[in-house]
Design an enzyme around this catalytic site. Structure first.
Site, PDB file in Angstrom:
ATOM      1  N   HIS A  55       0.814  -1.206   0.000  1.00  0.00           N
ATOM      2  CA  HIS A  55       0.000   0.000   0.000  1.00  0.00           C
ATOM      3  C   HIS A  55       0.856   1.268   0.000  1.00  0.00           C
ATOM      4  O   HIS A  55       0.556   2.235  -0.697  1.00  0.00           O
ATOM      5  CB  HIS A  55      -0.914  -0.021   1.233  1.00  0.00           C
ATOM      6  CG  HIS A  55      -1.878   1.116   1.310  1.00  0.00           C
ATOM      7  ND1 HIS A  55      -3.050   1.148   0.580  1.00  0.00           N
ATOM      8  CD2 HIS A  55      -1.846   2.267   2.017  1.00  0.00           C
ATOM      9  CE1 HIS A  55      -3.696   2.264   0.848  1.00  0.00           C
ATOM     10  NE2 HIS A  55      -2.997   2.963   1.716  1.00  0.00           N
ATOM     11  N   HIS A 104     -10.144   2.871  -0.462  1.00  0.00           N
ATOM     12  CA  HIS A 104     -10.293   2.419   0.923  1.00  0.00           C
ATOM     13  C   HIS A 104     -11.126   1.144   0.896  1.00  0.00           C
ATOM     14  O   HIS A 104     -12.101   1.004   1.633  1.00  0.00           O
ATOM     15  CB  HIS A 104     -10.924   3.512   1.805  1.00  0.00           C
ATOM     16  CG  HIS A 104     -10.107   3.814   3.010  1.00  0.00           C
ATOM     17  ND1 HIS A 104     -10.627   3.997   4.252  1.00  0.00           N
ATOM     18  CD2 HIS A 104      -8.772   3.921   3.158  1.00  0.00           C
ATOM     19  CE1 HIS A 104      -9.645   4.233   5.110  1.00  0.00           C
ATOM     20  NE2 HIS A 104      -8.516   4.188   4.468  1.00  0.00           N
TER      21      HIS A 104
END
Lengths: 750, 225
Positions: A55, A104
């Site tokens: 990420h 998200h």
């Protein structure tokens, strides 16, 4: 509690460390040992593990993302490029705009409300950290089948989270997408986009410049929420039967974020800040290492000064915490008092946690003991880079050979009418007002266009009317059939939507949502999509200014549809000249711009009516898109176009229905001689738009299209009747269309 | 000299900029007031804007009611100073007991943002005198807790005294008793309104410009006073 210090690490090389549990591979752990010349302390291990996660480090995507820079079109518009928190583009009159979209996805599956809420919070802080005032947000969303039980759990929570956070924050929500497909059933996509504006001189960067300057942490207190969220949540695939990962999801406080916005804008406006960084994924680890490596190269942090919500947190947890609503500023010592006063005015807590130095090291102390001593660049930027293997999946040939040509098509007037009524109620085409009415689109008073328009448009300068327009798009089915073309079709659609609103497309952001990069077939999809997008941006002259990659979007071995969401930003010199999708006066002429072909691969009709996905996506011709964009923008600026609507999902029939319902008045439409009615109504050929002009302006439109090389066909006329007529076929009342179009989501979600 | 209209900013106020813009478009001088300062800066009228003051924690408007600026506003209101509370501002006026009743969670349980049709029922308040009686307007509505409730007696009094300022038409978006969108006090100087006139002052950004008369009403009444 014993603290693992640098001194202890130097004399205990053999101590075993839980690097695997923190998401690090054995060779990555060894690399850290090589960098430090010793084993890392537990705090250092925590920092490296979060910063080297997929990420944060983009370790699997980096080699492909480089193309966005290497193939970037020449432009003077780009003021800050890829690599900062968000790219910044020049929109004229001394104004700059920054925008970015982020994912998200995983937190929103675990805890829909908070996952989606904190997605908004995070992207808003990214925009603030460039020095901009946030202006608006948008949300591209993907869910499993609309009638699946888990969609009934996830969707209302995500929508409520976006609304609950965004509405309280005071940013208008001006658009986005809501798409349903079985591939997202265990892995919804929650992408969030924010756009902000500032004057050129107010642009700020995340760098710790100036030896002796102070590092101030301000905003919410640091708690135990979201610890390891980055490495545990965002970089692993969900599997059945594993422990619930709820504790790793952060909890948002939009009220604190609102105060943080106001306090941040005040300290920026007052010139009290040398550098600024938001705290998102990887929390203090990320902020300090990035600030240090982008600045003088060194920083010392007194970690025990961090204000805590939970006094029992260990230093490792403080370094990794992803507590929301926090920012980090670099402040000259002479300006500290004023900085603290401004924060106090907004009831925002602030504390000096460190100092910039020129040592080239990031050092962290905990109650006088050294627990971190690392070269910051190795944490923030020199993470591992993988050349993941990839290959074209063997099933691609069969998928592309399985064209939709054999599917049963409606041909009689009655069948066509029935198909139209079915299609307008399909979850992907149905009205999304059940969702968008839960978002505040009016706050700040500068929203010129919002859903269900083609693009969201915001006035930036109230005096001159200068504004920006934004659209995000992606048809994952197209990307599955051909990832290269699919990414370009996503770009083309967003570009077209922005142009249809009357704004000139200027720059691109993206959120690349894919399955596991460790699967060579997924990696091929990713590589092809990145290549397609980079080539497309070069051709259209719209540089990529930044974006986000989200991998591991899969359930078990099944990856989601490759979903490269593309956001295009356009500029319009006077928002009063925007073009709506609503037609206006009876008698106005309706034109279809572009060519319609027998293209149904990946179409909504094949998906909704037949549950079919196969063949090739529509052909993409970016030169044609550019020419169409020219007609739409010029036609808007000269006020030639009364209305304009891009043609994409659902084809021309869907467009006509949306324009009629938006206007509240109907039209009589004639199928062009050369086209089969079904193809005219439902084909999803790219490069098309429906425009409406006053009858006296048809010559001007023809001349404009001829000059641009865009074919145009007169397809009908606006009427004063509340019905839509397809000449020689059927008539359907707007009441029936409205009822079908609007019932789907309320019936499913209440 | 132009009329000075104060717009209060509480922590979490969101529509304060919009209220300032609306006052300006109506021809008044907008003056920023700060929640922590009880100085009203010699304003002639006050607007409590929409938003989520103090995050709507505890109860909408419950904390804002105790802000220092509210002491001065309550005092002013009692002596006739015009006060308009919009959305969260309406909630604060109820919490301050300047207006009766309360606002509760929408009956749909969802936040609702829509272009809402209203009928102006009372044109004698200082904030609605520029409307014609029974005039229908469309302005944005956006709230999560906009259901107006009061006991039967209070509702009867409000109706009997003509203190329902505006009523929802076509759709009751939040379950308000008697379709009430706005009310005023006995004197007509304090008005609470759940929909947002400040978002309907420019055709470019609002559904209509039907919100403007709320602001021109107070400016005229103060000039002629």
């Amino acid at each position: 509690m014993s603290i693992d210090t640098v001194a202890a690490a130097e004399v205990s090389p053999e101590q075993s460390q839980p690097f695997a549990e923190l998401g690090l591979k054995p060779d990555e752990y060894q690399q850290i040992r090589d960098i430090l010349g010793r084993r890392p302390t537990s705090s250092e291990l925590a920092m490296y593990s979060v910063m080297w996660s997929e990420h944060c480090s983009y370790k699997s995507s980096k080699v492909h993302l480089r193309q966005f820079g290497e193939k970037a079109p020449k432009t003077d518009a780009l003021l800050v490029g890829i690599g900062e928190n968000a790219g910044v583009v020049d929109i004229g009159d001394g104004w700059a705009v920054t925008f970015k979209v982020e994912s998200h996805n995983h937190p929103s599956y675990v805890e829909p409300y908070q996952g989606a809420a904190t997605g908004i919070g995070g992207i808003v802080r990214d925009i603030m950290s460039m020095g901009a005032r946030p202006l608006a947000v948008m949300d591209p969303l993907r869910f499993g089948p609309a009638d699946a039980p888990d969609t009934g759990r996830v969707l209302p929570g995500i929508v409520a989270g976006i609304g609950g956070y965004g509405n309280c924050l005071g940013l208008p929500n001006i658009g986005g997408e809501i798409v349903f497909d079985p591939s997202y059933i265990g892995n919804p996509l929650v992408n969030a986009l924010c756009v902000g504006a500032m004057k050129h001189e107010d642009i700020h960067l995340a760098s710790a410049k100036g030896v002796g300057n102070l590092v101030v942490l301000y905003g919410a207190r640091t708690g135990g929420d979201g610890i390891g969220g980055v490495s545990v949540l965002a970089s692993e695939t969900f599997s059945d039967g594993g422990p619930t990962k709820r504790p790793s999801v952060q909890v948002g406080d939009p009220f604190m974020e609102k105060l943080l916005i106001e306090a941040t804008l005040e300290v920026l406006q007052a010139g009290l800040v040398e550098g600024i960084q938001d705290l998102g994924g990887a929390g203090i680890s990320c902020a300090t290492s990035e600030l240090a490596s982008n600045g003088e190269g060194g920083m010392h942090v007194w970690l025990d000064r961090v204000l805590l919500r939970d006094a029992t947190l260990s230093p490792e947890e403080i370094l990794m915490s992803e507590s929301q609503e926090r920012m980090c500023a670099i402040v000259h010592p002479d300006r500290l008092v004023e900085f603290m006063e401004r924060c106090a005015k907004w009831e925002v807590e602030a504390v000096v946690i460190g100092e910039v130095n020129a040592t080239g090291r990031l050092t962290v102390d905990w109650h006088g003991e050294r627990i971190v001593d690392v070269p910051p660049r190795t944490v923030a930027h020199d993470g591992p880079v993988y050349e993941r293997p990839y290959h074209r999946p063997p099933w691609m040939d069969a998928l592309q050979a399985d064209t939709p040509d054999h599917l049963g098509r409606p041909s009689t007037a009655a069948e066509l009418k029935a198909t139209l009524l079915t299609m307008v109620a399909a979850p992907n085409l149905a009205s999304k007002s059940w969702v968008t009415s839960q978002y505040d689109r009016y706050v700040l008073g500068n929203t010129v266009l919002a859903q269900p328009e083609d693009a969201g448009m915001i006035r930036v300068d109230e005096v001159t009317g200068l504004g920006v327009s934004l659209a995000t798009d992606c048809n994952g089915r197209f990307a599955k059939l051909d990832p290269y073309a699919g990414a370009q079709l996503a770009l083309a659609e967003a570009y077209r939507n922005v142009a249809a609103s009357g704004a000139r497309p200027l720059a691109v952001t993206n959120c690349l949502n894919f399955g596991s990069p460790e699967d060579p077939e997924v990696m091929w999809q990713f590589a092809e999509a990145a290549r397609g997008l980079a080539d497309g941006c070069l051709q259209l002259g719209t540089p990529v200014t930044g974006g986000n990659v989200s991998f591991y979007n899969q359930t078990g071995d099944t990856a989601i549809l490759p979903t490269p969401v593309v956001g295009v930003l356009g500029v319009i010199s006077d928002v009063a000249k925007r073009t709506s999708i609503a037609w206006d006066s009876p008698g106005d002429h309706i034109y279809l711009l572009g060519d319609t072909n027998n293209e149904f691969g990946g179409s909504e009709w094949a998906h909704h009516v037949h549950g079919h996905l196969g063949g090739l996506p529509p052909k993409v011709d970016l030169e044609r898109e550019r020419a169409l964009g020219e007609v739409l923008v010029t036609g808007s600026q000269s006020r030639l176009l009364v209305a304009a609507h891009d043609v994409s999902d659902g084809g021309v029939a869907q467009v006509l229905v949306e324009m009629a319902l938006r206007a509240g008045t109907g039209a009589t439409v004639t199928v062009p001689d050369a086209l089969e009615p079904f193809v005219f109504m439902f084909a999803e050929s790219a490069g098309r738009a429906v425009v409406v002009v006053d009858p006296s302006d048809t010559g001007q439109l023809s001349a404009l299209c001829k000059q641009a090389g865009v074919p145009l066909t007169n397809i009908g006329v606006v009427t004063s009747e509340a019905e839509l007529t397809f000449a020689d076929l059927f008539t359907v009342s707007l009441g029936d269309l409205k009822r079908e179009h609007e019932r789907t989501l309320p019936e499913l979600f209440g | 000299m132009s009329v000075r209209v104060g717009v209060v900013t509480f922590p979490g106020s969101l529509d304060d900029r919009d209220a300032v813009r609306a006052v300006r478009i109506a021809g008044g001088e907008a003056v920023a007031l700060w929640h922590g300062d009880d100085d009203l800066k010699k304003v002639d009228a006050v607007i409590l804007p929409g938003g989520f003051s103090y995050g709507d924690y505890l109860r909408c408007g419950a904390i804002a009611r105790f802000a220092p600026v509210m002491n001065s506003i309550i005092e002013g209101a009692k002596t006739g100073m015009p006060v308009l509370g919009i959305c969260n501002g309406f909630q604060i006026l109820c919490e301050s007991h300047l207006l009766p009743g309360a606002l509760i969670r929408n009956d749909s349980l969802h936040f609702m943002c829509r272009d809402q049709r209203l009928r102006i029922e009372n044109t004698s308040s200082v904030w609605t005198s520029e409307f014609s009686s029974g005039q229908e307007i469309v302005i944005p509505l956006k709230n999560g807790e906009g259901g107006y409730v009061a006991d039967e007696h209070t509702l009867d009094v409000l109706e009997a005294e003509g203190r329902v300022v505006a009523r929802y038409l076509e759709v009751n978006p939040n379950g308000s008793r008697h379709d009430i969108a706005g009310i005023c006090n006995e004197r007509g100087n304090v008005v609470g309104l759940m929909p947002h006139p400040e978002h309907a002052v420019e055709s470019l950004t609002g559904p209509t410009t039907d919100g403007i008369p709320f602001f021109t009403s107070v400016l005229k009444s103060l000039v002629s006073a």
